[in-house]
Scaffold this motif. Structure first.
Motif, PDB file in Angstrom:
ATOM      1  N   ASP A  32       0.868  -1.178   0.000  1.00  9.49           N
ATOM      2  CA  ASP A  32       0.000   0.000   0.000  1.00  9.49           C
ATOM      3  C   ASP A  32       0.905   1.227   0.000  1.00  9.49           C
ATOM      4  O   ASP A  32       1.466   1.603   1.028  1.00  9.49           O
ATOM      5  CB  ASP A  32      -0.895  -0.004   1.239  1.00  9.49           C
ATOM      6  CG  ASP A  32      -1.892   1.152   1.230  1.00  9.49           C
ATOM      7  OD1 ASP A  32      -2.056   1.789   0.178  1.00  9.49           O
ATOM      8  OD2 ASP A  32      -2.484   1.429   2.297  1.00  9.49           O
ATOM      9  N   ARG A  36       0.151   4.687  -5.270  1.00  9.77           N
ATOM     10  CA  ARG A  36      -0.409   3.530  -5.975  1.00  9.77           C
ATOM     11  C   ARG A  36      -1.937   3.543  -5.911  1.00  9.77           C
ATOM     12  O   ARG A  36      -2.520   3.658  -4.835  1.00  9.77           O
ATOM     13  CB  ARG A  36       0.148   2.243  -5.358  1.00  9.77           C
ATOM     14  CG  ARG A  36      -0.297   0.976  -6.062  1.00  9.77           C
ATOM     15  CD  ARG A  36       0.453  -0.229  -5.520  1.00  9.77           C
ATOM     16  NE  ARG A  36       1.826  -0.290  -6.029  1.00  9.77           N
ATOM     17  CZ  ARG A  36       2.712  -1.212  -5.671  1.00  9.77           C
ATOM     18  NH1 ARG A  36       2.390  -2.130  -4.760  1.00  9.77           N
ATOM     19  NH2 ARG A  36       3.919  -1.215  -6.193  1.00  9.77           N
ATOM     20  N   LYS A  38      -5.660   2.297  -5.682  1.00 12.57           N
ATOM     21  CA  LYS A  38      -6.292   1.157  -5.017  1.00 12.57           C
ATOM     22  C   LYS A  38      -6.882   0.208  -6.072  1.00 12.57           C
ATOM     23  O   LYS A  38      -7.155   0.614  -7.198  1.00 12.57           O
ATOM     24  CB  LYS A  38      -7.402   1.633  -4.080  1.00 12.57           C
ATOM     25  CG  LYS A  38      -6.960   2.640  -3.024  1.00 12.57           C
ATOM     26  CD  LYS A  38      -5.997   2.036  -2.035  1.00 12.57           C
ATOM     27  CE  LYS A  38      -5.640   3.055  -0.951  1.00 12.57           C
ATOM     28  NZ  LYS A  38      -4.591   2.528  -0.027  1.00 12.57           N
ATOM     29  N   GLN A  41      -9.381   1.275  -8.900  1.00 13.31           N
ATOM     30  CA  GLN A  41      -9.239   2.685  -9.226  1.00 13.31           C
ATOM     31  C   GLN A  41      -8.396   2.852 -10.493  1.00 13.31           C
ATOM     32  O   GLN A  41      -7.516   2.043 -10.775  1.00 13.31           O
ATOM     33  CB  GLN A  41      -8.583   3.460  -8.077  1.00 13.31           C
ATOM     34  CG  GLN A  41      -9.437   3.600  -6.837  1.00 13.31           C
ATOM     35  CD  GLN A  41      -8.732   4.416  -5.761  1.00 13.31           C
ATOM     36  OE1 GLN A  41      -7.516   4.593  -5.791  1.00 13.31           O
ATOM     37  NE2 GLN A  41      -9.499   4.912  -4.806  1.00 13.31           N
TER      38      GLN A  41
END
Length: 366
Positions: A32, A36, A38, A41
């Motif tokens: 995470d 970046r 999700k 997305q």
């Protein structure tokens, strides 16, 4: 991964299975990271580009705070393009390799002013922009636009050298590694594939602590089967860095302001601010006073700093002088800055070491 036929992906059954395993692992274990997108997305090309430029020759841990700061200051490429370059350099200070910051600003201006605020979506067009080389162009094309492009950074080089048991030392092995990586890129989820390879190298196939037992490619890894994975990639023996010397001149005015100089745009630390110094040479200066920014009663402080650049190691002795308010500036590229605000200036790391050395000495006397 949404399955496609081998013909559609252009992968052999073996490569298709390897790609599937890697992406399945990534879906469970992806890092995470602030830049970046999700799952589900759509990546923002500006975010991808900004992070990739910052990540060149810099660690993820270092970049995270800078990335957040840049987005707070300049949330869009248009905002970054409109910012004074000096402010961009100030915000970049500490990340190193300052040509990246100059190119970052130049690239933002091209995208905002000539391309309508939209990044091009192909590796070739991205590679034509300032500061974007083959790796960065491939990474942005794959991650931001899902183009079938290979993104080969240091992590990927290590993974692929071990996976294919490539014993040719780097950098000679780079062309083969790029070709092998490109041959494994699927047509779908290319961005995820690129980031999966990066994550694999950063978390499992690390330089010194391999964790082959939980690697999704442990069965296929030729380096592991040959018992040489921990020896790869091999590298040519590096020549010892040459050493350079110089004298840094700390000039403080009676009102507490310190003399700084802006370095030329071209060359090392271009466009950054610095504590004035002599030339940095192998022998050092035989008459430092002749290279001082102005005539003064110079004192040797007995203090020095050391700093290692990519191509040489630098030692700077620190001299200091105090002058009156009437002293003129030596030239247009000099200016007086309050000592209390030096940390806000676009000072590279080597210059911040000088500031710390001088100011810590002053504090210790109290």
């Amino acid at each position: 991964m949404s399955p496609r036929t081998m013909a559609e992906q252009g992968l052999s059954p073996k490569r298709e299975a390897e790609t599937h395993r890697l992406l399945a692992w990534y879906d469970r274990h992806r890092r995470d990271l602030p830049w970046r997108a999700k799952p589900g997305q759509v990546p923002d090309p500006y975010h991808v580009w900004l992070s990739e430029i910052m990540l060149q020759q810099t660690t993820v841990a270092t970049v995270a705070s800078y990335y957040r700061k840049f987005l707070e200051l300049w949330p869009t490429v248009e905002a970054l393009a409109a910012a004074p370059r000096e402010e961009v350099l100030k915000a970049w200070a500490g990340l190193g390799y300052y040509a990246r910051a100059r190119n970052l600003h130049a690239c933002a201006k091209v995208v905002a002013e000539e391309l309508g605020g939209r990044f091009p979506d192909t590796q070739e067009a991205l590679g034509a922009l300032p500061g974007i080389g083959p790796y960065t162009a491939g990474a942005i094309a794959a991650i931001a636009f899902d183009r079938r492009a290979a993104a080969v950074d240091g992590n990927v080089e290590r993974v692929m050298a071990r996976f294919h048991a490539i014993e040719t030392p780097l950098p000679d092995a780079k062309p083969r590694i790029r070709a092998l990586t490109a041959a494994m890129v699927p047509e779908r989820r290319t961005g995820d594939f690129a980031q999966a390879l990066m994550d694999l190298g950063a978390t499992i196939c690390t330089p010194k602590r391999l964790n082959c037992m939980i690697c999704p490619w442990t069965e296929e890894c030729a380096g592991r089967r040959a018992g040489i994975a921990d020896e790869l990639p091999r590298r040519k023996e590096k020549a010892e860095r040459p050493r350079r010397k110089g004298v840094a001149f700390w000039v403080e005015r009676d009102d507490g302001k310190v003399l700084l100089r802006e370095r030329p745009d071209k060359g090392l630390l271009g466009g950054m601010m610095e504590i004035p110094s002599t030339e940095w040479t192998a022998r050092g200066s035989t008459h430092p006073e002749a290279e001082a920014p102005l005539a003064a009663a110079w004192q040797r402080t007995g203090k020095r700093i050391e700093h290692t650049f990519t191509h040489f190691h630098l030692t700077l002795d620190i001299w200091r002088a105090r002058i009156s308010l009437e002293a003129p500036l030596p030239a247009r590229d000099y200016r007086w800055v309050p000592a209390a605000t030096l940390n806000e200036e676009a000072l590279p790391s080597v210059m911040r070491k000088i500031v710390t050395e001088v100011t810590s000495r002053r504090t210790s006397r109290r």
